[in-house]
Design a protein around this motif. Sequence first.
Motif, PDB file in Angstrom:
ATOM      1  N   LEU A 139      -2.619  -6.993   7.638  1.00 10.71           N
ATOM      2  CA  LEU A 139      -2.295  -7.503   6.376  1.00 10.71           C
ATOM      3  C   LEU A 139      -2.080  -8.732   6.041  1.00 10.71           C
ATOM      4  O   LEU A 139      -2.233  -9.258   4.940  1.00 10.71           O
ATOM      5  CB  LEU A 139      -1.103  -6.618   5.737  1.00 10.71           C
ATOM      6  N   GLY A 173      -7.258   3.662   3.367  1.00  7.81           N
ATOM      7  CA  GLY A 173      -7.609   4.834   2.720  1.00  7.81           C
ATOM      8  C   GLY A 173      -9.112   5.201   3.342  1.00  7.81           C
ATOM      9  O   GLY A 173      -9.542   6.010   2.526  1.00  7.81           O
ATOM     10  N   GLY A 174      -9.584   4.624   4.423  1.00  2.00           N
ATOM     11  CA  GLY A 174     -10.858   5.012   4.790  1.00  2.00           C
ATOM     12  C   GLY A 174     -10.784   6.300   5.769  1.00  2.00           C
ATOM     13  O   GLY A 174      -9.647   6.991   5.981  1.00  2.00           O
ATOM     14  N   ASP A 175     -12.063   6.343   6.535  1.00  2.00           N
ATOM     15  CA  ASP A 175     -12.019   7.379   7.430  1.00  2.00           C
ATOM     16  C   ASP A 175     -10.833   7.067   8.660  1.00  2.00           C
ATOM     17  O   ASP A 175     -10.396   8.135   9.157  1.00  2.00           O
ATOM     18  CB  ASP A 175     -13.394   7.614   8.033  1.00  2.00           C
ATOM     19  N   THR A 176     -10.888   6.181   9.096  1.00  2.00           N
ATOM     20  CA  THR A 176      -9.926   5.847  10.187  1.00  2.00           C
ATOM     21  C   THR A 176      -8.381   5.943   9.752  1.00  2.00           C
ATOM     22  O   THR A 176      -7.911   6.636  10.439  1.00  2.00           O
ATOM     23  CB  THR A 176     -10.028   3.991  10.451  1.00  2.00           C
ATOM     24  N   GLU A 179      -8.044   9.929   9.776  1.00  2.00           N
ATOM     25  CA  GLU A 179      -8.146  10.277  11.052  1.00  2.00           C
ATOM     26  C   GLU A 179      -6.943   9.884  11.909  1.00  2.00           C
ATOM     27  O   GLU A 179      -6.241  10.925  12.521  1.00  2.00           O
ATOM     28  CB  GLU A 179      -9.371   9.704  11.629  1.00  2.00           C
ATOM     29  N   ARG A 196      -3.758   1.707  -1.200  1.00  3.18           N
ATOM     30  CA  ARG A 196      -3.536   0.665  -2.075  1.00  3.18           C
ATOM     31  C   ARG A 196      -4.206   1.094  -3.688  1.00  3.18           C
ATOM     32  O   ARG A 196      -3.844   0.485  -4.750  1.00  3.18           O
ATOM     33  CB  ARG A 196      -4.106  -0.589  -2.062  1.00  3.18           C
ATOM     34  N   ARG A 197      -5.049   2.175  -3.725  1.00  4.63           N
ATOM     35  CA  ARG A 197      -5.716   2.598  -4.986  1.00  4.63           C
ATOM     36  C   ARG A 197      -5.140   3.919  -5.099  1.00  4.63           C
ATOM     37  O   ARG A 197      -4.288   4.556  -4.344  1.00  4.63           O
ATOM     38  CB  ARG A 197      -7.198   2.532  -4.750  1.00  4.63           C
ATOM     39  N   ARG A 201     -11.001   6.241   0.281  1.00  2.00           N
ATOM     40  CA  ARG A 201     -12.376   6.094   0.522  1.00  2.00           C
ATOM     41  C   ARG A 201     -13.047   7.022   1.670  1.00  2.00           C
ATOM     42  O   ARG A 201     -14.129   7.278   1.590  1.00  2.00           O
ATOM     43  CB  ARG A 201     -12.398   4.627   0.965  1.00  2.00           C
ATOM     44  N   ILE A 261      -7.045  -0.488   8.362  1.00  2.00           N
ATOM     45  CA  ILE A 261      -7.676  -1.106   7.154  1.00  2.00           C
ATOM     46  C   ILE A 261      -8.958  -1.819   7.721  1.00  2.00           C
ATOM     47  O   ILE A 261      -9.402  -2.613   7.014  1.00  2.00           O
ATOM     48  CB  ILE A 261      -6.696  -2.175   6.257  1.00  2.00           C
ATOM     49  N   GLY A 262      -9.399  -1.302   8.748  1.00  4.69           N
ATOM     50  CA  GLY A 262     -10.816  -1.711   9.496  1.00  4.69           C
ATOM     51  C   GLY A 262     -10.774  -2.733  10.202  1.00  4.69           C
ATOM     52  O   GLY A 262      -9.794  -3.259  10.613  1.00  4.69           O
TER      53      GLY A 262
END
Length: 332
Positions: A139, A173-176, A179, A196-197, A201, A261-262
């Motif tokens: 971050l 908020g993604g797949d990672t 998971e 954050r949203r 995702r 977060i990627g």
Amino acid sequence: MDIFKRFDVEKDTQKANNLEVKEKVKCLIIGSGPAGYTAAIYASRANLNPVLYTGLEMGGQLTTTTDVDNYPGYPHGISGSKMMEDFRKQAERFGADIRFGIATSVDFSGKIHKVTFDDNKIIEADAVIIATGATAKYLGLESETKYAGMGVSACATCDGFFYKGKDVAVVGGGDTAAEEATYLAGLCRKVYLIVRRNELRASKVMQNKVFKSGNIEVLWEHQTVDLFGNDGVEGATLIKKKGTTHEEIVKIKIDGFFLAIGHTPNSIVFKEYIETDKVGYIRTIPGTSKTNVEGVFAAGDVQDPHYRQAVTAAGSGCMAAIDAERYLSELK
Ligand code: NDP
């Protein structure tokens, strides 16, 4: 600056700009994580006399983690740094030439591949193995650096075990993130998922796993602004959005803070020649380590958005060395 000093500086600059330092090798490996070192072990044993350039972070991402407990062959676990030192020594035992340096530009237009290191040394190679890894995104908080290895981690599979029965948070908020939150939910008492949203995702399948879990609490529209604690992370300060104009400060008590977060694959220096996906992961021909350029192979996290484990990286490093060996034997 006196004249002699200025002369020295000018000489150094000339030296730095002098690209005449050239060397020809059979097999060049770029990167010193599990993929690069494993490729070096196999390539040395196949008499390819590999030269490996370590990059800035010698040993790769594992040197930033604490203990590695999931690499087969280490029944009592091992520190990431020690494991990478062992990998390096094993590669050196078979004659790999390991050097410090960063690839600053490449020319893959011809049959002989050229890679410039530190802007001043050109290595010409018949075969190149790219094993430059990926870098987890953070971050950018000062407290993330302060608590690195003391409650802050970017890999739940690596470090989750240390938080058994404790409370943790995952950001993303993604797949990672989905998971990792689900994985941690199986170990920890409670998992906060900080999003954050107001939506995830992640794929629907992964979202369902999150929602079905009894001990994951999703904190929608929250942003982390700080971490606090005496001997490591003890909590996080978040800001919750309330409508379009209001914000509320929320504090949560946690022992571990996981970033999801990627990642950024370290492929930018190759991008003029090597095909990647839209994120930057190098595309390889499925089941091989071959890239779109003949004689250039990729291994480890720089080409793997899915598994990203030390053991899978090592496996793909082995594949790359075998692919390189076959390519070189056909060149003769
Ligand atoms: P993604 O880029 O897909 O998601 C990153 C998440 O982090 C997003 O939700 C994003 O929020 C959030 N984020 C980014 N920056 C910040 C920030 N500064 N503060 C708070 N939140 C932030 O990365 P992943 O690592 O999740 O996935 C990468 C790729 O790998 C994807 O294609 C994914 O599908 C794939 N993958 C597949 C898996 C599987 O199939 N099992 C497992 C893991 C990954 P926002 O949504 O608001 O942009």
